[in-house]
Scaffold this motif. Structure first.
Motif, PDB file in Angstrom:
ATOM      1  N   TRP A 180       0.782  -1.003  -0.023  1.00  0.00           N
ATOM      2  CA  TRP A 180      -0.043  -0.046   0.036  1.00  0.00           C
ATOM      3  C   TRP A 180       0.943   1.200  -0.073  1.00  0.00           C
ATOM      4  CZ3 TRP A 180      -5.240  -0.203  -0.266  1.00  0.00           C
ATOM      5  CH2 TRP A 180      -5.850  -1.711  -0.274  1.00  0.00           C
ATOM      6  N   ARG A 181       0.954   2.035  -1.149  1.00  0.00           N
ATOM      7  CA  ARG A 181       1.671   3.035  -1.285  1.00  0.00           C
ATOM      8  C   ARG A 181       1.316   4.316  -0.348  1.00  0.00           C
ATOM      9  NH1 ARG A 181       4.876   2.746  -5.853  1.00  0.00           N
ATOM     10  NH2 ARG A 181       4.986   5.246  -6.005  1.00  0.00           N
ATOM     11  N   PRO A 185       2.345   7.250  -7.325  1.00  0.00           N
ATOM     12  CA  PRO A 185       3.051   6.463  -8.314  1.00  0.00           C
ATOM     13  C   PRO A 185       3.347   7.061  -9.561  1.00  0.00           C
ATOM     14  CG  PRO A 185       0.865   5.687  -8.415  1.00  0.00           C
ATOM     15  CD  PRO A 185       0.863   6.589  -7.124  1.00  0.00           C
ATOM     16  N   GLU A 187       3.787   7.693 -13.842  1.00  0.00           N
ATOM     17  CA  GLU A 187       2.992   7.229 -14.776  1.00  0.00           C
ATOM     18  C   GLU A 187       3.816   6.134 -15.530  1.00  0.00           C
ATOM     19  OE1 GLU A 187       0.955   8.665 -18.805  1.00  0.00           O
ATOM     20  OE2 GLU A 187       1.348  10.139 -17.076  1.00  0.00           O
ATOM     21  N   SER A 267      -6.452  -2.832  -7.984  1.00  0.00           N
ATOM     22  CA  SER A 267      -4.928  -2.524  -7.463  1.00  0.00           C
ATOM     23  C   SER A 267      -4.892  -0.818  -7.533  1.00  0.00           C
ATOM     24  CB  SER A 267      -4.226  -3.161  -8.590  1.00  0.00           C
ATOM     25  OG  SER A 267      -4.480  -2.398 -10.055  1.00  0.00           O
ATOM     26  N   VAL A 268      -6.006   0.049  -8.215  1.00  0.00           N
ATOM     27  CA  VAL A 268      -5.755   1.321  -7.954  1.00  0.00           C
ATOM     28  C   VAL A 268      -6.006   1.562  -6.464  1.00  0.00           C
ATOM     29  CG1 VAL A 268      -6.737   3.707  -8.752  1.00  0.00           C
ATOM     30  CG2 VAL A 268      -6.741   1.655 -10.291  1.00  0.00           C
ATOM     31  N   LEU A 270      -4.570  -0.039  -3.988  1.00  0.00           N
ATOM     32  CA  LEU A 270      -3.025  -0.008  -3.626  1.00  0.00           C
ATOM     33  C   LEU A 270      -2.140   1.043  -3.878  1.00  0.00           C
ATOM     34  CD1 LEU A 270      -2.430  -3.768  -4.706  1.00  0.00           C
ATOM     35  CD2 LEU A 270      -2.989  -2.948  -2.127  1.00  0.00           C
ATOM     36  N   ASP A 271      -2.375   1.690  -5.169  1.00  0.00           N
ATOM     37  CA  ASP A 271      -1.433   2.696  -5.538  1.00  0.00           C
ATOM     38  C   ASP A 271      -1.873   4.162  -4.831  1.00  0.00           C
ATOM     39  OD1 ASP A 271       0.132   1.085  -7.089  1.00  0.00           O
ATOM     40  OD2 ASP A 271      -0.901   1.461  -8.963  1.00  0.00           O
ATOM     41  N   TRP A 272      -3.028   4.352  -4.699  1.00  0.00           N
ATOM     42  CA  TRP A 272      -3.704   5.753  -4.771  1.00  0.00           C
ATOM     43  C   TRP A 272      -4.537   5.881  -3.121  1.00  0.00           C
ATOM     44  CZ3 TRP A 272      -2.232   9.804  -7.097  1.00  0.00           C
ATOM     45  CH2 TRP A 272      -1.383   9.758  -8.188  1.00  0.00           C
ATOM     46  N   SER A 311      -7.331  -0.211 -13.176  1.00  0.00           N
ATOM     47  CA  SER A 311      -5.991  -0.311 -13.600  1.00  0.00           C
ATOM     48  C   SER A 311      -5.627  -0.725 -15.190  1.00  0.00           C
ATOM     49  CB  SER A 311      -5.327  -1.458 -12.820  1.00  0.00           C
ATOM     50  OG  SER A 311      -5.965  -2.747 -12.935  1.00  0.00           O
ATOM     51  N   THR A 315      -6.404   2.296 -18.523  1.00  0.00           N
ATOM     52  CA  THR A 315      -5.630   2.367 -17.483  1.00  0.00           C
ATOM     53  C   THR A 315      -6.025   3.938 -17.102  1.00  0.00           C
ATOM     54  OG1 THR A 315      -4.149   0.953 -18.093  1.00  0.00           O
ATOM     55  CG2 THR A 315      -3.356   2.440 -16.281  1.00  0.00           C
TER      56      THR A 315
END
Length: 829
Positions: A180-181, A185, A187, A267-268, A270-272, A311, A315
């Motif tokens: 978990w960021r 991220p 691009e 997964s968006v 996880l990134d955001w 994702s 994307t």
């Protein structure tokens, strides 16, 4: 023993047991270690997937969770999946990080549907006699991070399920793990050009909505919107799904033309998810539009849209626009807020949504509530705060908000001296004086909902609790979240008031942990029945069976008819421990000392009682069918056969008393010797004095069982905190179930509310402070000095032959420990 070698030594217990499995030279597909101890140094949970039935055909009815454990013998370590048959040991916190295990049966599973080979624990034995700190002592000189793996290092994710990340050990609402960021991220450079849309110029939400309603499905333009609210995470993984990252989260956004819901998928998240906060301005490209959930379900009269960010296909492109690049032409609205003060809560309607800001005075222990018919357990904590409107605290029941890094470190007000060596993170509250920031812990909770409970027909208590959009901001937690409410007038007024507070008086009242239940229950059985239509009267046997099913830290209310056979008072000790006083107590039947002497053996007795030939469960009795208290038919109907006994002087019925004792003190396997509860308050039961210097230890003491060995603390550290000054002591009551057939004895803690205790104030109704009144009101009268414990104990004969309908809170504290706390006891005349 320190791990200095690269490979395990020949004496390594794990190597000796598993080497033949790895090399496939063993004629058996399984291997078992012997009596040498092994130690569990991490425990991780994840959701099972569609292949579960193939991998575990004998466990298809087990929990929806699977677990991986890291196990060591001090020489090397392995990561292994645990058989689902062991899940009940974990759910009751019998098997946990720091457990000592022996006679462990392993299998080595080869490649299966793309999985790499891994170890699998089929069975194990828990060493319950070695003590809670055995693993810490045994591994004190071992660098666990540098211990070699028995084979190559296992994959980072779950071993037996196609899931991308682990779940928190005790809930589904928080994020967990390093995937978990916490930074945006970059691009991807190799994005699919065919998938990319022509971004073009900025478009408004209103234009996108018109395009969608006209039937167009392609959108040329970027959205620039402000985040109003952010939801908690939703994990939607199911055993029949193959989705690797089954998460979603919602953002309520708006621009100058309209508002909409933005959904982050898979997964968006996880990134955001950790990166985005209310108040930020986003630029969104390559999104999909569909009808909103509220429109699809008919909740909105007008059609609304939902912006989906995925994702792939396409994307989504997300960027956070710095403040200096926000164009005034976008006419973005300001962040909405609805701050109210504690004094206004009593005038607000039921269900009102509001924001609050206050000084934290009490943080309760973490507990869990079973929702959705047992399919979901949710963590919560009780919090009390004060603000400038009143010296009386207001109360929040705070469930998980997917902010574990903030919520786990919320603490009461702290001293500036303690903070003097601490560098506080920069925050939007930096315009406040450093003295103010060093003095107290401030808590902002947004989008809370107001609930009420009634004590009688004229007196109500209110509290606040979560909505899906609740967010928490706190100073003094060691983290630096975005706080979008700086500069607002209610916040400025609050800060001015805080600067004038007497820090010493705040510290004297600060409390952490302990049993807490809110709002107060009614003081009349009839009002209780009116306000609790779903309440069910259970027998002692039914309560015992249900308590055995409680998960770790799960709290549940029971309503049961009992009679009190013994009362005792335990003085508060400065050492943090309690012991029974020498005060005179109600005479105990001869069996009670035997019960207490036999207490160490109760665990094995309890297990034997749950054999198939145990007591048959009878249908529960709905409480609304109880006759009125003055019903002359009562004794010959519902309460026929209820236990009657005498607590008082010895008389001619002593022979019968002896006979009853012989019947009660039977072989351990007899169902008539069932016991529930603890004869002394557990360390988790009594609220403690807050200590800022040791706040991290206290956070562990009042929180859930940790999942990693480096977070474990020695038991003596957790037990070293003194009870809060507002608690002078507690009562223990021994109760018998309603009928001879139950054979259940309850050891119950009673913590009466008392005048001057701001943490747990008595209900504002006068009474005579007799046993009957104190039990039915949950505490002493607020308008008279409370009686001394000695006076109450000497008048315990008031309870002779008194049948009581008791509301008891049961909480599984882990292992075999079951806490029973008496909330109310209504007399039946």
């Amino acid at each position: 023993m320190a791990a200095t070698s690269i490979s395990p030594s020949e004496a390594c217990t794990l190597k000796k047991a598993l080497n033949r499995l790895i090399s496939k030279t063993s004629p058996s597909p399984r291997a078992r270690t012997r009596s040498e101890p092994l130690y569990v140094i991490s425990l991780e949970r994840y959701g099972r997937d569609a292949l579960f039935a193939l991998r575990f055909p004998d466990c298809i009815s087990m929990s929806e969770s699977l677990f991986d454990a890291t196990i060591t013998d001090g020489e090397c370590k392995i990561r292994a999946s645990l058989d689902p048959a062991l899940n009940t040991l974990i759910s009751g916190n019998k098997l946990h990080c720091g457990s000592v295990i022996r006679n462990v049966e392993f299998r080595y599973l080869g490649d299966d549907d793309g999985d790499t080979g891994c170890f699998h624990v089929c069975n194990l034995e828990l060493d319950r006699l070695c003590g809670g700190d055995a693993a810490i002592r045994a591994l004190a000189s071992v660098n666990l991070r540098e211990l070699p793996w028995l084979t190559s290092e296992p994959k980072a994710g779950p071993l037996r399920s196609h899931r991308s990340s682990y779940l928190p050990l005790w809930n589904n609402q928080d994020f967990c793990g390093e995937l978990w960021r916490d930074t945006p991220p970059t691009e991807p450079e190799d994005s699919d050009e065919e998938e990319r849309e022509d971004i073009g110029s900025t478009v408004s939400l209103a234009e996108v909505r018109r395009h969608f309603l006209s039937g167009s499905r392609r959108y040329h333009g970027a959205l620039c919107v402000r985040i109003f609210h952010k939801s908690s995470l939703m994990y939607y993984g199911r055993p029949d799904q193959k989705c690797e990252c089954p998460y979603k989260a919602e953002l309520q956004v708006a621009d100058g033309s309209s508002n909409a819901c933005v959904v982050l998928w898979n997964s968006v998240c996880l990134d955001w998810y950790r990166v985005l906060h209310p108040g930020q301005v986003l630029r969104l490209c390559q999104y999909r539009v569909k009808q909103s959930f509220s429109s699809r379900t008919g909740q909105d009269s007008e059609p609304r849209i939902e912006i989906s960010l995925n994702s792939r296909n396409p994307t989504a492109l997300i960027s956070i626009i710095p403040k200096n690049l926000i164009s005034p032409d976008w006419v973005l609205p300001d962040l909405p807020h609805s701050f109210i003060c504690g004094e206004e809560l009593s005038r607000c309607p039921q269900g009102q949504i509001c924001d609050v800001l206050g000084v934290v005075m009490f943080v309760g222990r973490t507990e869990r509530l079973n929702k959705k018919d047992g399919q979901r357990l949710e963590e919560y904590r009780w919090i009390q705060m004060i603000d400038r409107s009143s010296d009386k605290p207001f109360t929040i029941k705070l469930f998980s908000t997917s902010q574990p890094d903030v919520q786990s470190r919320i603490c009461p007000s702290t001293s500036s001296a303690a903070y003097s060596s601490v560098v506080l993170p920069k925050s939007p509250l930096s315009y406040a004086s450093s003295v103010f920031l060093n003095a107290v812990a401030l808590l902002v909770c947004t989008r809370l909902m107001l609930f009420r409970g009634a004590v009688d027909r004229a007196t109500a208590f209110e509290y606040l609790t979560n909505t899906p959009l609740t967010q928490v901001y706190c100073t003094g937690t060691g983290c630096s979240p975005v706080m979008p409410y700086k500069g607002l007038r209610p916040v400025r007024q609050f800060l001015s008031w805080v600067k004038q507070l007497d820090e010493g008086s705040l510290l004297e009242r600060a409390v952490i942990g302990g049993y807490f239940s809110y709002p107060p229950l009614p003081v009349s059985l009839n009002v209780f029945l009116e306000n609790t239509p779903g309440a069910v009267l259970v027998s002692g046997g039914e309560m015992k069976l249900d308590c055995e099913k409680l998960n770790y830290k799960e709290k549940r209310h029971f309503v049961i008819q009992c009679v009190i056979t013994a009362a005792c008072y335990h003085h508060r000790q400065d050492s943090g421990r309690t012991q029974c006083s020498d005060l005179p107590s109600a005479p105990l039947s001869p069996r009670v000392p035997r019960q207490r002497e036999a207490e160490p053996h109760r665990t094995s007795v309890k297990r034997r009682l749950f054999s198939r030939d145990g007591p048959r469960k009878r249908p529960a009795t709905p409480l609304h069918q109880l006759p009125a208290e003055d019903d002359p038919e009562r004794d010959s109907s519902l309460f026929d056969g209820a236990m009657e006994f005498l607590v008082g002087e010895q008389n001619d019925e002593s022979d019968e008393e002896d006979d009853d004792e012989e019947e009660f003190v039977t072989a351990p396997s007899s169902p008539r010797t069932s016991h529930l509860g603890l004869t002394r308050a557990a360390i988790e039961t009594l609220p403690r004095v807050f200590c800022f210097e040791r706040r991290h230890v206290q956070a562990v003491a009042v929180g859930m069982q940790v999942n990693s060995f480096h977070k474990l603390l020695r038991q003596r550290e957790l037990e070293s905190f003194s009870p809060a000054p507002c608690y002078k002591g507690y009562f223990t009551l021994t109760m018998r179930g309603e009928s001879l057939s139950d054979g259940v004895t309850l050891d119950v803690i009673f913590l009466p509310a008392s005048p001057g205790n701001m943490h747990w104030m008595p209900v504002p109704l006068s009474h005579d402070n007799s046993w009957e009144s104190v039990l039915s009101h949950g505490g002493f009268s607020p308008h008279a000095p409370p009686p001394s414990p000695a006076d109450l104990i000497t008048t315990a004969n008031q309870l002779t032959n008194q049948r009581l309908v008791c509301v008891i809170d049961a909480c599984a504290l882990g292992g075999e420990r079951l806490e029973l706390v008496l909330h109310r006891a209504f007399p039946l005349r």
